[in-house]
Design a protein around this motif. Structure first.
Motif, short mmCIF file in Angstrom:
data_model
loop_
_atom_site.label_atom_id
_atom_site.label_comp_id
_atom_site.label_asym_id
_atom_site.label_seq_id
_atom_site.Cartn_x
_atom_site.Cartn_y
_atom_site.Cartn_z
N THR A 1 8.99 10.12 1.32
CA THR A 1 7.57 10.44 1.55
C THR A 1 6.63 9.36 1.06
OG1 THR A 1 7.36 11.59 -0.58
CG2 THR A 1 7.95 12.94 1.36
N SER A 2 7.16 8.37 0.35
CA SER A 2 6.26 7.36 -0.23
C SER A 2 6.82 5.94 -0.12
CB SER A 2 5.96 7.71 -1.69
OG SER A 2 7.15 7.93 -2.41
N GLY A 3 8.00 5.69 -0.68
CA GLY A 3 8.57 4.34 -0.64
C GLY A 3 8.89 3.88 0.77
N LYS A 4 9.54 4.72 1.54
CA LYS A 4 9.92 4.36 2.92
C LYS A 4 8.69 4.13 3.80
CE LYS A 4 13.30 3.89 5.94
NZ LYS A 4 14.16 2.74 5.94
N PRO A 5 7.67 5.01 3.77
CA PRO A 5 6.47 4.72 4.56
C PRO A 5 5.78 3.42 4.15
CG PRO A 5 6.48 7.03 3.91
CD PRO A 5 7.61 6.35 3.17
N THR A 6 5.82 3.10 2.86
CA THR A 6 5.24 1.86 2.37
C THR A 6 6.03 0.66 2.90
OG1 THR A 6 4.45 2.99 0.38
CG2 THR A 6 4.56 0.59 0.30
N LEU A 7 7.35 0.76 2.84
CA LEU A 7 8.21 -0.30 3.37
C LEU A 7 7.97 -0.47 4.87
CD1 LEU A 7 10.47 -2.38 2.95
CD2 LEU A 7 12.12 -0.51 3.27
N ASN A 8 7.77 0.63 5.58
CA ASN A 8 7.53 0.56 7.03
C ASN A 8 6.27 -0.23 7.37
OD1 ASN A 8 9.85 1.89 7.83
ND2 ASN A 8 8.87 3.90 7.84
N ILE A 9 5.28 -0.19 6.51
CA ILE A 9 4.06 -0.97 6.74
C ILE A 9 4.39 -2.46 6.76
CG2 ILE A 9 1.86 -1.68 5.69
CD1 ILE A 9 1.64 1.28 4.79
N LEU A 10 5.20 -2.90 5.80
CA LEU A 10 5.62 -4.30 5.77
C LEU A 10 6.47 -4.63 6.99
CD1 LEU A 10 6.55 -4.66 1.99
CD2 LEU A 10 4.47 -5.47 3.14
N TYR A 11 7.40 -3.74 7.31
CA TYR A 11 8.31 -3.96 8.43
C TYR A 11 7.56 -4.06 9.77
CZ TYR A 11 12.00 -3.20 11.83
OH TYR A 11 12.84 -3.32 12.91
N HIS A 12 6.69 -3.09 10.03
CA HIS A 12 6.00 -3.05 11.33
C HIS A 12 4.95 -4.16 11.49
CE1 HIS A 12 8.05 0.41 12.83
NE2 HIS A 12 7.76 1.10 11.74
N ASN A 13 4.51 -4.73 10.36
CA ASN A 13 3.58 -5.87 10.43
C ASN A 13 4.32 -7.20 10.31
OD1 ASN A 13 0.67 -4.85 10.53
ND2 ASN A 13 1.59 -3.54 8.97
N ASP A 14 5.66 -7.15 10.28
CA ASP A 14 6.51 -8.34 10.23
C ASP A 14 6.16 -9.22 9.02
OD1 ASP A 14 8.65 -9.82 11.15
OD2 ASP A 14 7.44 -11.03 12.53
N ILE A 15 6.00 -8.56 7.86
CA ILE A 15 5.61 -9.25 6.64
C ILE A 15 6.82 -9.40 5.72
CG2 ILE A 15 4.19 -9.10 4.56
CD1 ILE A 15 2.07 -7.77 6.29
N ILE A 16 7.00 -10.62 5.21
CA ILE A 16 8.09 -10.91 4.28
C ILE A 16 7.53 -11.48 2.99
CG2 ILE A 16 9.83 -11.28 6.07
CD1 ILE A 16 9.37 -14.34 5.59
N ASN A 17 8.41 -11.60 2.00
CA ASN A 17 8.06 -12.19 0.70
C ASN A 17 6.82 -11.53 0.10
OD1 ASN A 17 10.28 -13.81 1.04
ND2 ASN A 17 9.11 -15.50 1.87
N THR A 18 6.78 -10.22 0.24
CA THR A 18 5.61 -9.44 -0.16
C THR A 18 6.07 -8.11 -0.76
OG1 THR A 18 4.29 -10.45 1.59
CG2 THR A 18 3.48 -8.37 0.69
N ALA A 19 5.32 -7.64 -1.75
CA ALA A 19 5.57 -6.33 -2.35
C ALA A 19 4.30 -5.50 -2.30
CB ALA A 19 6.02 -6.49 -3.80
N VAL A 20 4.48 -4.18 -2.17
CA VAL A 20 3.36 -3.24 -2.19
C VAL A 20 3.63 -2.22 -3.28
CG1 VAL A 20 2.05 -1.53 -0.89
CG2 VAL A 20 3.03 -3.49 0.30
N PHE A 21 2.62 -1.97 -4.10
CA PHE A 21 2.70 -0.94 -5.14
C PHE A 21 1.62 0.08 -4.89
CE2 PHE A 21 4.13 -4.88 -7.02
CZ PHE A 21 5.27 -4.52 -7.70
N THR A 22 1.93 1.36 -5.10
CA THR A 22 0.91 2.38 -5.05
C THR A 22 1.04 3.26 -6.29
OG1 THR A 22 0.88 2.41 -2.64
CG2 THR A 22 -0.09 4.30 -3.75
N VAL A 23 -0.04 3.34 -7.04
CA VAL A 23 -0.13 4.16 -8.23
C VAL A 23 -0.76 5.49 -7.80
CG1 VAL A 23 -1.17 4.36 -10.52
CG2 VAL A 23 -0.42 2.12 -9.68
N ARG A 24 -0.14 6.61 -8.19
CA ARG A 24 -0.69 7.91 -7.82
C ARG A 24 -1.06 8.70 -9.06
NH1 ARG A 24 1.86 13.39 -5.13
NH2 ARG A 24 -0.13 14.44 -4.95
N TYR A 25 -2.30 9.17 -9.06
CA TYR A 25 -2.76 10.13 -10.05
C TYR A 25 -2.81 11.48 -9.35
CZ TYR A 25 -3.99 6.42 -13.30
OH TYR A 25 -3.94 5.36 -14.17
#
Length: 186
Positions: A72-96
């Motif tokens: 519900t969180s990591g995979k959708p985040t990874l999909n953003i990188l995948y579908h935008n063809d982005i490499i050598n990049t990390a995404v973090f999301t902090v949830r309160y």
């Protein structure tokens, strides 16, 4: 393929839960994760995903849900990188957590929206436009070059310490490397 050369930031709030996302170059992954754990000790989750092009030209992908329901969180985040063809990049999301359950669809939407906002804030470049150039400097200019490389979002690929000078191999936009070379040469 594309990569991030300048970090991005985005926020999304839904039903009292706050999602804060950061997009960073992959080489900053470990440091950013530790920094976020320190900066957000009361956050319920710190979700991350990355895509990294290895030396053998294989793409290493990984993500974590960090306690959120599976996928519900990591995979959708990874999909953003995948579908935008982005490499050598990390995404973090902090949830309160705001006290109201969002359900699986709500979580996917919230993490996706927050990460997209951060990606839209980042500076992304086509990897084909990345340029590598060796820059020769004296030892007295090392700190200045490293400082400028950070400001200009250039990657230091290699350092060669040779007798009375150092050769830094820099990667980034050609015009930016040329500008740095002129400034360090002063």
């Amino acid at each position: 393929m594309y990569t991030v050369i300048k970090e991005g930031y985005g926020e999304y709030e839904v039903k009292k839960s706050k999602f804060i996302s950061y997009v960073v170059p992959y080489e900053n992954f470990e440091g950013k994760l530790e920094h976020l754990k320190t900066e957000h000790p009361k956050a319920r989750h710190i979700v991350w995903a990355y895509r990294h092009l290895q030396e053998d030209q294989q793409i290493d992908e990984n993500c974590t849900d960090d306690g959120e329901p599976k996928n519900t969180s990591g995979k959708p985040t990874l999909n953003i990188l995948y579908h935008n063809d982005i490499i050598n990049t990390a995404v973090f999301t902090v949830r309160y957590f705001g006290g109201i359950l969002l359900g699986t669809g709500g979580l996917v939407k919230a993490y996706t929206e927050s990460a997209n906002r951060a990606l839209n804030d980042a500076t992304v470049i086509d990897t084909a436009k990345l340029y590598k150039k060796p820059v020769k400097i004296g030892y007295d200019k090392i700190n200045h070059l490293e400082y400028l490389a950070g400001i200009y979002y250039l990657k230091i690929v290699k350092r060669e310490f040779l007798g009375t000078y150092v050769i830094f191999t820099l990667q980034g936009q050609k015009e930016v490397i040329d500008r740095l070379e002129m400034e360090v040469g002063k």
